[in-house]
Design a protein around this motif. Structure first.
Motif, PDB file in Angstrom:
ATOM      1  N   VAL A  24     -54.470 -49.701  57.911  1.00  0.00           N
ATOM      2  CA  VAL A  24     -54.208 -48.803  59.105  1.00  0.00           C
ATOM      3  C   VAL A  24     -53.905 -49.581  60.308  1.00  0.00           C
ATOM      4  N   CYS A  25     -52.912 -48.916  61.115  1.00  0.00           N
ATOM      5  CA  CYS A  25     -52.616 -49.426  62.236  1.00  0.00           C
ATOM      6  C   CYS A  25     -52.323 -48.494  63.466  1.00  0.00           C
ATOM      7  N   TYR A  26     -52.675 -48.989  64.616  1.00  0.00           N
ATOM      8  CA  TYR A  26     -52.390 -48.188  65.821  1.00  0.00           C
ATOM      9  C   TYR A  26     -51.041 -48.475  66.251  1.00  0.00           C
ATOM     10  N   ALA A  27     -50.200 -47.543  66.486  1.00  0.00           N
ATOM     11  CA  ALA A  27     -48.922 -47.819  67.224  1.00  0.00           C
ATOM     12  C   ALA A  27     -48.644 -46.434  68.405  1.00  0.00           C
ATOM     13  N   LYS A  28     -48.404 -46.781  69.378  1.00  0.00           N
ATOM     14  CA  LYS A  28     -48.703 -45.697  70.418  1.00  0.00           C
ATOM     15  C   LYS A  28     -47.435 -44.759  70.629  1.00  0.00           C
ATOM     16  N   THR A  29     -46.503 -45.142  70.180  1.00  0.00           N
ATOM     17  CA  THR A  29     -45.289 -44.369  70.432  1.00  0.00           C
ATOM     18  C   THR A  29     -44.413 -43.988  68.912  1.00  0.00           C
ATOM     19  N   ALA A  30     -43.654 -43.042  68.891  1.00  0.00           N
ATOM     20  CA  ALA A  30     -42.937 -42.843  67.722  1.00  0.00           C
ATOM     21  C   ALA A  30     -41.998 -44.009  67.374  1.00  0.00           C
ATOM     22  N   PRO A 114     -47.045 -38.880  63.982  1.00  0.00           N
ATOM     23  CA  PRO A 114     -46.662 -38.952  65.346  1.00  0.00           C
ATOM     24  C   PRO A 114     -47.969 -38.448  65.979  1.00  0.00           C
ATOM     25  N   GLU A 115     -48.711 -37.573  65.715  1.00  0.00           N
ATOM     26  CA  GLU A 115     -49.654 -36.785  66.604  1.00  0.00           C
ATOM     27  C   GLU A 115     -50.995 -37.856  66.607  1.00  0.00           C
ATOM     28  N   THR A 116     -51.247 -38.603  65.554  1.00  0.00           N
ATOM     29  CA  THR A 116     -52.386 -39.347  65.846  1.00  0.00           C
ATOM     30  C   THR A 116     -51.993 -40.870  66.216  1.00  0.00           C
ATOM     31  N   CYS A 117     -50.828 -41.288  66.402  1.00  0.00           N
ATOM     32  CA  CYS A 117     -50.522 -42.769  66.710  1.00  0.00           C
ATOM     33  C   CYS A 117     -50.811 -43.544  65.606  1.00  0.00           C
ATOM     34  N   GLU A 233     -61.346 -45.409  72.714  1.00  0.00           N
ATOM     35  CA  GLU A 233     -60.751 -44.253  71.772  1.00  0.00           C
ATOM     36  C   GLU A 233     -59.745 -44.700  70.696  1.00  0.00           C
ATOM     37  N   ILE A 234     -58.971 -45.730  70.760  1.00  0.00           N
ATOM     38  CA  ILE A 234     -58.385 -46.343  69.652  1.00  0.00           C
ATOM     39  C   ILE A 234     -59.394 -46.843  68.538  1.00  0.00           C
TER      40      ILE A 234
END
Length: 252
Positions: A24-30, A114-117, A233-234
């Motif tokens: 799993v990874c967090y990417a803040k933009t589309a 996209p909604e969850t980033c 939050e992330i």
């Protein structure tokens, strides 16, 4: 078709290890989410996956008979290897051999929302063997070959063989848990549970990483660029995603 492979007796036990990993990874933009998927798609393309599986084949002492591999558009890859296991020549009255019909496969599924980033990489690996060889010996290598936040494993033994007196044997090696075949230093990094059906020779293990080092989960972002509240939050978002995948149900 090549020459037929000579078999000496049979061990008809079929052993299958199904192994699923999630990263799993967090990417803040589309844009970053798409870039992450493209990055993962390149990291685990069919060529690299083929190398992983051929190394695995060497580990269990098998011979590669055929390789089929494919990369997909927009993302993902598959590799299937037909293998021939080593054959033991009969000694005295005891006859042991391996059926030479075994396989190793892997399929990848990078995706993002996209909604969850959040972006997720999933790989499904299956190692099937016949005879004495157990694919459980490859577990530590497989875990180390992928970045794994969540791991689910199924090991199933089917069929039967016989001893020299004709008695049926539905299991030819002792096992109480898949965890017994995983290195202690690997298990220490995960929360792990077993769900086993011993009467059916079916073993299931699930693992979820204990600690989240946020920097390892950020794509194209430095953790120090984020205020403390955003970091929290992330981390919460990542943990919720992992818990749902680990549990196999929607919780939040």
């Amino acid at each position: 078709m090549g020459e037929k492979i000579k078999l000496y007796g049979f061990n008809n036990l079929t052993k299958v290890l199904s192994f699923n990993i999630y990263d799993v990874c967090y990417a803040k933009t589309a844009r970053e989410q798409k870039d992450y998927v493209a990055y993962i798609d390149e990291q685990y393309n069919s060529e690299r996956l083929t190398n992983i599986l051929t190394n695995l084949t060497d580990m269990i002492g098998a011979k590669v008979l055929n390789i089929a591999r494919q990369d997909y558009d927009p993302q993902g890859a598959s590799v299937t290897i037909l293998i021939s296991e080593g054959i033991k020549t009969p000694m005295g009255e005891i006859q042991l051999a391996h059926l030479d019909k075994s396989h190793v496969t892997v399929h990848t599924y990078p995706e993002y929302h996209p909604e969850t980033c959040l972006a997720t990489f999933r790989a499904d690996i299956e190692v099937g063997t016949c005879g004495e060889i157990t694919p459980l010996s490859t577990l530590n290598y497989l875990i180390g070959s992928f970045d794994s936040d969540i791991i689910t494993m199924d090991y199933r033994i089917r069929g039967f063989t016989r001893d020299v007196n004709g008695k049926k044997l539905f299991m030819d090696h002792p096992i109480t848990s898949i965890q017994s075949y995983i290195a202690p230093e690997v298990l220490q990094r995960y929360d792990t549970i077993d769900i086993n059906v011993y009467e059916a020779n079916l073993f299931h293990t699930k693992m979820m990483v204990k600690d989240i080092d946020l920097q390892n989960y950020l794509f194209k972002t430095d953790v120090y660029e984020l205020p403390p509240q955003k970091r929290l939050e992330i981390i919460n978002s990542l943990r919720k995603e992992m818990i749902e995948i680990f549990s196999g149900r929607n919780i939040y």
